[in-house]
Scaffold this active site. Structure first.
Site, PDB file in Angstrom:
ATOM      1  N   GLU A  48       1.334  -1.451   0.263  1.00 48.06           N
ATOM      2  CA  GLU A  48      -0.075   0.403   0.002  1.00 48.06           C
ATOM      3  C   GLU A  48       1.217   0.955  -0.178  1.00 48.06           C
ATOM      4  OE1 GLU A  48      -2.684   0.369   3.122  1.00 48.06           O
ATOM      5  OE2 GLU A  48      -3.746   1.505   2.326  1.00 48.06           O
ATOM      6  N   ASN A 195     -12.363  -1.184  -0.664  1.00 49.48           N
ATOM      7  CA  ASN A 195     -11.781  -1.702   0.540  1.00 49.48           C
ATOM      8  C   ASN A 195     -12.777  -1.613   1.348  1.00 49.48           C
ATOM      9  OD1 ASN A 195      -9.339  -2.929   2.111  1.00 49.48           O
ATOM     10  ND2 ASN A 195      -9.399  -0.472   2.337  1.00 49.48           N
ATOM     11  N   GLU A 196     -12.588  -2.271   2.586  1.00 49.75           N
ATOM     12  CA  GLU A 196     -13.039  -2.663   4.113  1.00 49.75           C
ATOM     13  C   GLU A 196     -13.953  -1.262   3.633  1.00 49.75           C
ATOM     14  OE1 GLU A 196     -10.474  -1.433   6.749  1.00 49.75           O
ATOM     15  OE2 GLU A 196      -9.528  -3.407   6.642  1.00 49.75           O
ATOM     16  N   TYR A 262      -6.024  -9.269  11.807  1.00 53.65           N
ATOM     17  CA  TYR A 262      -5.001  -8.441  12.283  1.00 53.65           C
ATOM     18  C   TYR A 262      -4.880  -9.419  13.542  1.00 53.65           C
ATOM     19  CZ  TYR A 262      -4.125  -5.793   8.120  1.00 53.65           C
ATOM     20  OH  TYR A 262      -4.424  -5.310   7.075  1.00 53.65           O
ATOM     21  N   GLU A 319      -6.057  -9.333   3.980  1.00 53.64           N
ATOM     22  CA  GLU A 319      -5.155  -8.828   4.514  1.00 53.64           C
ATOM     23  C   GLU A 319      -5.764  -9.196   5.569  1.00 53.64           C
ATOM     24  OE1 GLU A 319      -5.983  -4.842   5.491  1.00 53.64           O
ATOM     25  OE2 GLU A 319      -6.476  -3.978   3.614  1.00 53.64           O
ATOM     26  N   GLN A 368       2.259  -5.859   5.421  1.00 49.55           N
ATOM     27  CA  GLN A 368       2.402  -5.525   4.527  1.00 49.55           C
ATOM     28  C   GLN A 368       3.742  -6.297   3.839  1.00 49.55           C
ATOM     29  OE1 GLN A 368       0.974  -1.944   2.839  1.00 49.55           O
ATOM     30  NE2 GLN A 368      -0.547  -2.298   3.996  1.00 49.55           N
TER      31      GLN A 368
HETATM   32  O1  AHR Z   1      -2.526  -2.595   6.319  1.00 56.80           O
HETATM   33  C1  AHR Z   1      -3.487  -1.266   7.202  1.00 56.80           C
HETATM   34  C2  AHR Z   1      -5.055  -0.746   6.721  1.00 56.80           C
HETATM   35  O2  AHR Z   1      -4.918  -1.580   7.840  1.00 56.80           O
HETATM   36  C3  AHR Z   1      -4.971  -0.876   5.597  1.00 56.80           C
HETATM   37  O3  AHR Z   1      -4.961   0.231   4.251  1.00 56.80           O
HETATM   38  C4  AHR Z   1      -6.715  -0.882   5.516  1.00 56.80           C
HETATM   39  O4  AHR Z   1      -7.682  -1.592   4.536  1.00 56.80           O
HETATM   40  C5  AHR Z   1      -6.589  -2.069   7.546  1.00 56.80           C
HETATM   41  O5  AHR Z   1      -7.699  -1.431   7.749  1.00 56.80           O
END
Ligand code: AHR
Length: 510
Positions: A48, A195-196, A262, A319, A368
């Protein structure tokens, strides 16, 4: 090399003696029973426009003093090629829904400078745009996953971007691409429509997003046979509502629903926990939370099985990875964090989970690739280090496009208080090379694991490969000590297979 292997075996013995108790693990493999192919795209990466993920991490420009190949860091390119990166997702993330593709084409000096409102409020020079992204993935030998802007763009803007990239005829847009130096159309493997959408992508309800998705997807036209896989932006963490609503309300023009999860050492986003110098409790909490991926993926797959029984819609975990507190002396908007043995174990735990669900989970992207969150590579100007996570990807590359082999696993648990996770998780697959590969990860930071292994359908008696481990839980590579942790040679008889505490092991069964 031989000396290194002997040294490694010495180190493993030392670790074994320190082990308080040995976990007991039974694995029974039936090499005649095969399952789903493990799509190589499970090993995808996410890049990103965030912090130093693109600028400095990948792109330095042709005039940089840092050795580069047409503007891309040569050291980073070579390192990523070595782990066979199959796929890269770009330009975001949250950034994608503020990205306007026209600002990233044409002569670089004429491109507008924007402010990256999501990540640190820094200037975004747009020097890395569509052409640079495709040149980068082509140099890597990887496929492209482009994420379109649904949040602040328009149907027309997205449709024109797709035409610009893929047009074969003499349309004005395709000719503009040619004038900008690219005769042949670009090949897009996956295209994300927003996205999201539940958050930074527009704070929408899933029903509203599903309608928008249907509308946008209708107008994304490509030449015959060049259509990328279309990705709808789904939910996150324990939520399955997005998967449910999208799979009920989108019935054509969809190949997968994205899902984000995450791993934080705890649930407090303001105090997530440190990337280094953590306690054993934090190690355990990280393992316990990352292992929830299994439960969450199962729940999403059960939802898909209900709404899409033919299995047409993939679950794309586009992600995932660890997310710790930012380092105090760095810009918190850059999401730069160190990466230790704990991260490598987290990566391997997740690979083993994805392999178990390889029928639906056919693509994932770790967040990432360089200098951001759970990165493969960290850079400091001209210096570069490979992280323990990088090494886990390198070791597991034999699983790309391998065919799952059935096995059962019974393991002692790794416990803290009332909570527990499996002490050991595993993967078994027949590689494209025809070899039988076994991966094991020991989540317990104190205890070795003795593996009682039986194999039906293959004559094997030795395990030969590599192990990644170290004495300290937070062992890491730094710019002054870049080789603190790397895989070492491993060889054992299958009658006497013990793996060290806190380790990742990938071996061929011979
Ligand atoms: O990876 C960082 C961020 O986490 C991304 O931009 C977003 O899609 C997510 O919330």
């Amino acid at each position: 090399m031989k000396l290194k292997a002997l040294a490694a075996i010495g180190l493993l013995c030392a670790t074994t003696q320190l082990s308080a108790k040995t976990l007991k693990v039974d694995i029974a493999i039936d090499a005649n029973q095969t399952g789903a192919v493990i799509n190589k795209d499970i090993y995808g990466q996410f890049a990103e426009h965030l912090g130093r993920g693109i600028y400095e991490g990948v792109w330095v420009g042709e005039d940089s003093a840092i050795p580069n190949t047409r503007g891309f860091r040569t050291d980073v390119l070579e390192a990523l090629r070595d782990i066979k990166v199959p796929l890269v997702r770009w330009p975001g993330g949250c950034f994608a829904d503020e990205y306007h593709w026209r600002e990233g084409i044409g002569p670089r000096q004429d491109r507008p400078v924007k402010v990256n409102t999501h990540w640190g409020g820094v200037e975004e020079p747009n020097s890395f745009g569509t052409h640079e992204f495709f040149e980068f993935v082509e140099l890597l030998g990887a496929d492209a996953y482009v994420n379109g802007n649904l949040g602040s763009g328009s149907v027309r803007e997205m449709a024109e971007w797709v035409e610009y990239m893929t047009g074969e005829k003499g349309s004005t847009l395709a000719n503009e691409r040619r004038a900008n130096g690219r005769e042949e159309p670009f090949k897009i493997a996956y295209f994300g429509i927003g996205n999201e959408a539940w958050g930074c992508g527009g704070n929408m309800r899933p029903e509203y997003y599903a309608d928008l998705y249907n509308q946008y997807a209708t107008f994304l036209k490509t030449p015959e046979g060049k259509k990328p896989k279309f990705v709808a932006s789904g939910g996150h963490t324990e939520d399955t509502t997005w998967t449910d609503v999208l799979s009920k309300n989108i019935d054509s023009n969809i190949d997968g629903i994205s899902y984000h999860f995450y791993t934080l050492p705890n649930s407090d986003w303001d105090h997530k926990g440190r990337a280094i110098k953590f306690t054993e409790q934090e190690w355990f909490d990280t393992m316990e939370r990352t292992y929830r991926m299994d439960e969450y993926v199962r729940a999403n797959i059960a939802t898909l099985d209900k709404n899409d029984p033919d299995g047409n819609i993939g679950l794309y975990v586009d992600e995932w990875g660890t997310w710790y507190d930012p380092e105090p002396e760095r810009d918190p908007g850059f999401l730069y964090q160190q990466n230790t043995l704990r991260d490598a174990v987290v990566a391997a735990v997740n690979f083993n989970i994805f392999h178990q669900h390889a029928e639906r989970v056919t693509m994932t992207n770790i967040a990432q690739m360089v200098n951001v969150l759970q990165a493969m590579i960290l850079t400091d100007k001209e210096k570069m280090v490979l992280t323990p996570t990088y090494h886990a990807y390198g070791m597991y590359k034999v699983f790309q496009d391998a065919t799952s082999v059935q096995f059962s696993l019974k393991t002692d648990q790794y416990k803290q208080g009332k909570k527990s996770v499996p002490g050991v998780t595993a993967s078994v697959a027949r590689g494209k090379d025809g070899k039988l590969h076994l991966a094991l990860v020991n989540l317990d930071p104190l205890n070795d694991a003795a593996i009682a292994l039986s194999v039906k359908g293959a004559k094997v008696n030795r395990a030969v490969g590599q192990v990644l481990t170290a004495q300290a839980m937070d062992t890491r590579n730094t710019f002054t000590q870049p080789n603190n942790i790397a895989p070492t040679a491993f060889e054992a008889s299958l009658d006497d297979l013990t793996i060290p505490a806190k380790s990742v092991l990938v071996v061929e069964l011979k």
